[in-house]
Design a protein around this motif. Structure first.
Motif, PDB file in Angstrom:
ATOM      1  N   THR A  31       0.820  -5.911  -6.578  1.00 30.87           N
ATOM      2  CA  THR A  31       1.657  -5.271  -5.579  1.00 30.87           C
ATOM      3  C   THR A  31       0.949  -4.028  -5.055  1.00 30.87           C
ATOM      4  O   THR A  31       0.096  -3.449  -5.726  1.00 30.87           O
ATOM      5  CB  THR A  31       3.018  -4.859  -6.156  1.00 30.87           C
ATOM      6  OG1 THR A  31       2.789  -3.924  -7.213  1.00 30.87           O
ATOM      7  CG2 THR A  31       3.773  -6.059  -6.708  1.00 30.87           C
ATOM      8  N   PHE A  32       1.315  -3.654  -3.849  1.00 30.79           N
ATOM      9  CA  PHE A  32       0.699  -2.491  -3.218  1.00 30.79           C
ATOM     10  C   PHE A  32       0.887  -1.245  -4.058  1.00 30.79           C
ATOM     11  O   PHE A  32       0.033  -0.356  -4.086  1.00 30.79           O
ATOM     12  CB  PHE A  32       1.291  -2.315  -1.822  1.00 30.79           C
ATOM     13  CG  PHE A  32       0.736  -1.160  -1.069  1.00 30.79           C
ATOM     14  CD1 PHE A  32       1.567  -0.151  -0.604  1.00 30.79           C
ATOM     15  CD2 PHE A  32      -0.615  -1.066  -0.800  1.00 30.79           C
ATOM     16  CE1 PHE A  32       1.063   0.919   0.110  1.00 30.79           C
ATOM     17  CE2 PHE A  32      -1.136   0.001  -0.101  1.00 30.79           C
ATOM     18  CZ  PHE A  32      -0.293   0.996   0.360  1.00 30.79           C
ATOM     19  N   SER A  33       2.000  -1.146  -4.745  1.00 29.29           N
ATOM     20  CA  SER A  33       2.284   0.040  -5.555  1.00 29.29           C
ATOM     21  C   SER A  33       1.320   0.188  -6.732  1.00 29.29           C
ATOM     22  O   SER A  33       1.328   1.216  -7.408  1.00 29.29           O
ATOM     23  CB  SER A  33       3.729   0.004  -6.066  1.00 29.29           C
ATOM     24  OG  SER A  33       3.949  -1.140  -6.864  1.00 29.29           O
ATOM     25  N   SER A  34       0.488  -0.794  -6.980  1.00 25.76           N
ATOM     26  CA  SER A  34      -0.503  -0.724  -8.049  1.00 25.76           C
ATOM     27  C   SER A  34      -1.742   0.071  -7.643  1.00 25.76           C
ATOM     28  O   SER A  34      -2.592   0.363  -8.490  1.00 25.76           O
ATOM     29  CB  SER A  34      -0.947  -2.129  -8.464  1.00 25.76           C
ATOM     30  OG  SER A  34       0.140  -2.900  -8.915  1.00 25.76           O
ATOM     31  N   TYR A  35      -1.852   0.396  -6.364  1.00 24.12           N
ATOM     32  CA  TYR A  35      -3.087   0.953  -5.820  1.00 24.12           C
ATOM     33  C   TYR A  35      -2.951   2.428  -5.439  1.00 24.12           C
ATOM     34  O   TYR A  35      -1.980   2.833  -4.800  1.00 24.12           O
ATOM     35  CB  TYR A  35      -3.518   0.166  -4.584  1.00 24.12           C
ATOM     36  CG  TYR A  35      -3.934  -1.247  -4.907  1.00 24.12           C
ATOM     37  CD1 TYR A  35      -2.998  -2.269  -4.955  1.00 24.12           C
ATOM     38  CD2 TYR A  35      -5.266  -1.548  -5.171  1.00 24.12           C
ATOM     39  CE1 TYR A  35      -3.390  -3.563  -5.264  1.00 24.12           C
ATOM     40  CE2 TYR A  35      -5.659  -2.829  -5.475  1.00 24.12           C
ATOM     41  CZ  TYR A  35      -4.725  -3.839  -5.528  1.00 24.12           C
ATOM     42  OH  TYR A  35      -5.109  -5.117  -5.832  1.00 24.12           O
TER      43      TYR A  35
END
Length: 121
Positions: A31-35
């Motif tokens: 997920t984008f929130s991992s980056y």
């Protein structure tokens, strides 16, 4: 794999504002929130400058001194988007602006194509 696309650049008069967007397409499994996402800029003939980074939960770190108080990074993980709000722009801010993403703090594996910001005096 992450694909990044910046937008929002353009021509603005000194003292004006722009908001850049960095929209991410993330491969399945993450997920984008991992980056972490950082913003950079590069003016013609100059080295690339690191502007700041936003953490997974939206904390912002390490703003370049010359943009502190004028630029703000934010993110909307639901929209897979990171923003760079730029206020009080001056001609020295003229550059191509890039976002970059990585799973580790300040280690960027994926880069956008950039968007041009030109500030006229």
């Amino acid at each position: 794999q992450v694909e990044l696309a910046e937008s929002g650049g353009g021509l603005v008069q000194a003292g004006g504002s722009l908001r850049l967007s960095c929209v991410a397409s993330v491969a399945s499994g993450r997920t984008f929130s991992s980056y972490f996402v950082g913003w950079f800029r590069q003016a013609p003939g100059k080295e690339r400058e690191f502007l700041g980074v936003i953490t997974l939960l939206g904390g912002t770190l390490d703003y370049l001194d010359s943009v502190k108080g004028r630029f703000t990074i934010s993110r909307d993980n639901a929209k897979n988007t990171v923003y760079l709000q730029m206020n009080s722009l001056n001609p020295e801010d003229t550059a191509a602006y890039y976002c970059a993403a990585g799973l580790k703090y300040r280690k960027y594996d994926f880069w956008g194509q950039g968007t041009q910001v030109t500030v006229s005096s």
